[in-house]
Design a protein around this motif. Structure first.
Motif, PDB file in Angstrom:
ATOM      1  N   LYS A  10     -12.693  46.887  17.807  1.00  0.00           N
ATOM      2  CA  LYS A  10     -12.890  45.475  17.438  1.00  0.00           C
ATOM      3  C   LYS A  10     -13.446  44.682  18.610  1.00  0.00           C
ATOM      4  O   LYS A  10     -13.210  43.474  18.735  1.00  0.00           O
ATOM      5  N   SER A  11     -14.183  45.359  19.492  1.00  0.00           N
ATOM      6  CA  SER A  11     -14.774  44.637  20.621  1.00  0.00           C
ATOM      7  C   SER A  11     -15.815  43.648  20.073  1.00  0.00           C
ATOM      8  O   SER A  11     -16.404  43.875  19.005  1.00  0.00           O
ATOM      9  N   ALA A  12     -16.034  42.577  20.820  1.00  0.00           N
ATOM     10  CA  ALA A  12     -16.916  41.503  20.356  1.00  0.00           C
ATOM     11  C   ALA A  12     -18.297  42.039  19.967  1.00  0.00           C
ATOM     12  O   ALA A  12     -18.845  41.663  18.924  1.00  0.00           O
ATOM     13  N   LYS A  13     -18.830  42.959  20.781  1.00  0.00           N
ATOM     14  CA  LYS A  13     -20.187  43.453  20.524  1.00  0.00           C
ATOM     15  C   LYS A  13     -20.245  44.220  19.193  1.00  0.00           C
ATOM     16  O   LYS A  13     -21.131  44.003  18.363  1.00  0.00           O
ATOM     17  N   VAL A  14     -19.267  45.102  19.003  1.00  0.00           N
ATOM     18  CA  VAL A  14     -19.262  45.929  17.784  1.00  0.00           C
ATOM     19  C   VAL A  14     -19.097  45.049  16.541  1.00  0.00           C
ATOM     20  O   VAL A  14     -19.836  45.182  15.558  1.00  0.00           O
ATOM     21  N   ILE A  15     -18.122  44.139  16.590  1.00  0.00           N
ATOM     22  CA  ILE A  15     -17.852  43.301  15.402  1.00  0.00           C
ATOM     23  C   ILE A  15     -19.016  42.351  15.114  1.00  0.00           C
ATOM     24  O   ILE A  15     -19.461  42.224  13.973  1.00  0.00           O
ATOM     25  N   SER A  16     -19.540  41.714  16.163  1.00  0.00           N
ATOM     26  CA  SER A  16     -20.609  40.742  15.883  1.00  0.00           C
ATOM     27  C   SER A  16     -21.870  41.457  15.372  1.00  0.00           C
ATOM     28  O   SER A  16     -22.526  40.974  14.450  1.00  0.00           O
ATOM     29  N   ASN A  17     -22.168  42.645  15.942  1.00  0.00           N
ATOM     30  CA  ASN A  17     -23.342  43.389  15.442  1.00  0.00           C
ATOM     31  C   ASN A  17     -23.136  43.859  14.013  1.00  0.00           C
ATOM     32  O   ASN A  17     -24.052  43.806  13.192  1.00  0.00           O
ATOM     33  N   MET A  18     -21.917  44.314  13.719  1.00  0.00           N
ATOM     34  CA  MET A  18     -21.656  44.802  12.363  1.00  0.00           C
ATOM     35  C   MET A  18     -21.858  43.667  11.350  1.00  0.00           C
ATOM     36  O   MET A  18     -22.554  43.841  10.338  1.00  0.00           O
TER      37      MET A  18
END
Ligand SMILES: C[S@@+](CC[C@H](N)C(=O)[O-])C[C@H]1O[C@@H](n2cnc3c(N)ncnc32)[C@H](O)[C@@H]1O
Length: 247
Positions: A10-18
């Motif tokens: 749930k890191s910011a990069k993974v969630i925001s890209n998803m």
């Protein structure tokens, strides 16, 4: 397909890209996947705030702005409504919807900002109402986020949380699990560009904290009175939370 025990990133990069990859079809998929029932849960939450005098509202993890618009349009006071999200894709759909809706609703006071809700760019006690709708289970540290929301809420303010959960009834639970594991991926393959994200969706619901743990997190982040409403056969919970102890 992920297993229930597999830890989600749930890191910011993974969630925001998803969410950015989902954005163009997010609202359509929401209607299809939930059979429009998500609209009922949002309307239910808005009704809890009707007839209250509200000047400033913060919609956290606002996505494409669904709840920000609904809230603003349904409150007579036309409060300053700020939607806050860190997915560029979701925000760009929110801005597009705002342009279209502006033709219909002139002079509504709504704005969207790009920010991680773990570090809110607002002063203490700035909002009468904060809301986080289908957002809390996506953040890395819900306790931290609840403390941050507490900080920016006025002493007489409220917090609305809407979140999906696993129903207690085993039969309904099995039915829902079948639907999300077997049917939703097929729907996503037709209507969405990111099938894996809908795998994430159900796992994030499965792994999200139970209502009793959510109530515990609210207590630890100093929130006071809580009323919760179980909707849609126990698959959605709406929490109406108050900062003050007194009614
Ligand atoms: C399931 S969507 C819900 C969107 C919207 N509230 C709704 O009701 O349709 C979750 C949203 O949370 C956002 N989100 C997750 N973690 C966040 C964070 N730490 N900061 C800002 N936005 C976040 C995602 O970008 C995504 O738009």
């Amino acid at each position: 397909m992920r297993t229930m025990t597999q830890k989600l990133d749930k890191s910011a990069k993974v969630i925001s890209n998803m969410f950015s990859s989902l954005a163009p079809r997010y609202d359509l998929m929401n209607d299809i996947m939930t059979g429009f029932t998500h609209r009922y849960t949002r309307n239910f939450a808005v009704k809890l705030l009707k007839n209250k005098k509200i000047n400033r509202v913060l919609d956290l993890a606002s996505g494409t702005g669904d709840f920000s618009f609904l809230l603003n349009f349904n409150l007579n006071s036309n409060p300053l409504t700020i939607g806050c999200d860190f997915s560029k894709g979701m925000l760009s759909i929110a801005h597009y919807r705002q342009k279209i809706l502006r033709l219909k609703y002139k002079n509504r006071n709504i704005t969207f900002i790009n920010s991680d809700i773990s570090h809110l760019p607002f002063s203490n006690e700035a909002f009468e109402v904060c809301a986080i709708v289908y957002g809390l289970r996506n953040v890395q540290n819900p306790l931290w986020v609840l403390k941050e929301i507490y900080r920016v809420t006025k002493p007489t303010g409220h917090l609305i949380i809407v979140e999906s959960l696993l129903p207690q009834n085993p039969k309904i639970n099995r039915l829902l699990s079948f639907y999300f594991k077997k049917i939703v991926p097929k729907l996503a393959s037709i209507f969405s560009s990111n099938i894996q994200a809908y795998d994430y969706y159900f796992t994030s619901v499965e792994q999200f904290i139970t209502p009793s743990k959510t109530l515990n997190l609210l207590k630890r982040s100093k929130w006071n009175r809580v009323t919760n409403y179980n909707l849609l056969l126990g698959s959605v919970m709406v929490y109406h939370v108050f900062k003050s102890k007194r009614r």
